[in-house]
Write an enzyme that holds these catalytic residues in place. Structure first.
Site, PDB file in Angstrom:
ATOM      1  N   ASP A   8       0.858  -1.192   0.000  1.00  0.00           N
ATOM      2  CA  ASP A   8       0.000   0.000   0.000  1.00  0.00           C
ATOM      3  C   ASP A   8       0.893   1.241   0.000  1.00  0.00           C
ATOM      4  O   ASP A   8       2.081   1.162   0.334  1.00  0.00           O
ATOM      5  CB  ASP A   8      -0.926   0.027   1.227  1.00  0.00           C
ATOM      6  CG  ASP A   8      -1.883   1.211   1.199  1.00  0.00           C
ATOM      7  OD1 ASP A   8      -2.489   1.473   0.146  1.00  0.00           O
ATOM      8  OD2 ASP A   8      -2.012   1.911   2.226  1.00  0.00           O
ATOM      9  N   SER A   9       0.301   2.377  -0.334  1.00  0.00           N
ATOM     10  CA  SER A   9       1.044   3.629  -0.272  1.00  0.00           C
ATOM     11  C   SER A   9       1.433   3.962   1.174  1.00  0.00           C
ATOM     12  O   SER A   9       2.346   4.748   1.395  1.00  0.00           O
ATOM     13  CB  SER A   9       0.189   4.762  -0.845  1.00  0.00           C
ATOM     14  OG  SER A   9      -0.992   4.893  -0.076  1.00  0.00           O
TER      15      SER A   9
ATOM     16  N   GLY B 296      -3.055   9.186  -3.975  1.00  0.00           N
ATOM     17  CA  GLY B 296      -4.335   9.632  -4.553  1.00  0.00           C
ATOM     18  C   GLY B 296      -4.256  10.817  -5.502  1.00  0.00           C
ATOM     19  O   GLY B 296      -4.852  10.816  -6.572  1.00  0.00           O
TER      20      GLY B 296
ATOM     21  N   CYS C  97     -11.098   2.804  -0.572  1.00  0.00           N
ATOM     22  CA  CYS C  97      -9.722   3.193  -0.260  1.00  0.00           C
ATOM     23  C   CYS C  97      -9.398   2.454   1.018  1.00  0.00           C
ATOM     24  O   CYS C  97     -10.176   2.509   1.983  1.00  0.00           O
ATOM     25  CB  CYS C  97      -9.602   4.700  -0.057  1.00  0.00           C
ATOM     26  SG  CYS C  97      -7.976   5.182   0.568  1.00  0.00           S
TER      27      CYS C  97
HETATM   28  N1  DGL Z   1      -4.895   3.055   0.520  1.00  0.00           N
HETATM   29  C1  DGL Z   1      -4.839   3.712  -0.756  1.00  0.00           C
HETATM   30  C2  DGL Z   1      -6.090   3.382  -1.577  1.00  0.00           C
HETATM   31  O1  DGL Z   1      -6.733   2.384  -1.289  1.00  0.00           O
HETATM   32  C3  DGL Z   1      -4.504   5.109  -0.454  1.00  0.00           C
HETATM   33  C4  DGL Z   1      -4.296   6.041  -1.340  1.00  0.00           C
HETATM   34  C5  DGL Z   1      -3.355   7.179  -1.195  1.00  0.00           C
HETATM   35  O2  DGL Z   1      -2.183   6.987  -0.889  1.00  0.00           O
HETATM   36  O3  DGL Z   1      -3.827   8.272  -1.518  1.00  0.00           O
HETATM   37  O4  DGL Z   1      -6.431   4.054  -2.524  1.00  0.00           O
END
Ligand code: DGL
Length: 274
Positions: free
Chosen positions: A11-12, A44, A193
């Site tokens: 994940d980010s 995002g 998200c």
């Molecule tokens: N958890 C990411 C998602 O599901 C986060 C996004 C982000 O870093 O903006 O989109």
């Protein structure tokens, strides 16, 4: 087989931990390797090209660590990078490895939650602008009407540990109001998200009780379990030692403090410089 061939979960930042938690609950026997690209979060608001480059870099790192299977537990990366990685990069990198996302498993079953056939999607700018959800949902459920609202401030609230503060209420209420203003028939809200479940207490405050709020953790865990059953050639390459390793591209101290809350257990991460 090498001893440690974990399933990669990416994940980010912290959001993917909400997915990893459910995956580990469902499939505790496997080894896992989690990477949060906290230093470059949020994804995002970033361009298609940037999200793709960052995600590909992380996927290549997972492959070097011995992962045969990587789950992009991030909607933004799934929306903007997954298809290109699957179609263009995987054949060049190693055609025997697999990268999965979170959008397909969710859209496959979202129709089970709605009676009115009107769904509200809350996601990042990237996810909403990609239109991935309306496009994918239409393939499985052509009759479902999809309403979308981007909630770009929610990820920074989580990444900065502000998700439980009074300031968070303003932004949570605002985006739920905007979404529900699109139609009175919305009976299901999808948190598209993986960061958003961390705001669930606040979200519940502003969503009328009769609506269903759907998070992706369990959905993705069930889908992964099903995938491993159907793909023994991948399953047999995933080691089973019950070990979970955490990496972050930012401060390990911050990661450990926050991640323990989100993951529900103490976390000891290692720093990764990309
Ligand atoms: N958890 C990411 C998602 O599901 C986060 C996004 C982000 O870093 O903006 O989109």
């Amino acid at each position: 087989m090498k001893e440690y061939q974990p399933i990669g979960v990416f994940d980010s930042g912290y959001g993917g931990l909400t997915v990893l938690k459910e995956i580990v609950a469902k499939l505790p026997e496997y080894d896992y390797l989690y990477l949060g690209d906290n230093a470059r979060a949020p994804y995002g608001p970033r361009s298609f090209e940037t999200v793709y480059q960052y995600t590909l870099e992380c996927v290549e790192w997972f492959f070097k660590q011995g992962c045969s299977l990587v789950v992009l537990a991030c909607n933004t990366a799934s929306a903007k990078a997954l298809r290109t990685i699957q179609q263009n990069d995987l054949p060049k990198l190693d055609g025997s490895k697999r990268v999965l996302g979170v959008i397909r498993p969710t859209t496959e079953i979202i129709g089970n939650f709605t009676k009115t056939n009107e769904i509200g999607i809350l996601g990042t700018n990237g996810t909403v602008q990609s239109n991935s959800y309306p496009i994918e949902i239409a393939k499985f459920y052509p009759d479902i009407k999809v309403h979308q609202e981007a909630a770009p401030t929610w990820v920074p609230l989580v990444e900065n540990n502000e998700y439980d503060t009074p300031g968070a209420d303003y932004f949570v209420e605002k985006h739920i109001r905007n979404l529900l203003a699109q139609s009175q028939n919305i009976d299901t809200i999808l948190l598209a998200c993986t960061h958003y479940p961390l705001l669930i207490d606040k979200i519940k405050k502003y969503v009328p009780e009769k609506l269903s709020i759907v998070s992706q953790g369990k959905i993705v865990a069930d889908s992964l379990s099903d995938y491993l059953e159907r793909h023994s050639e991948i399953e047999s390459k995933c080691s089973k030692g019950g070990k979970i390793s955490f990496y972050t591209t930012d401060s390990t101290q911050d990661f450990d403090n926050h991640a323990a809350v989100f993951f529900g257990k103490p976390v000891k991460s290692t720093h990764l410089h990309l």
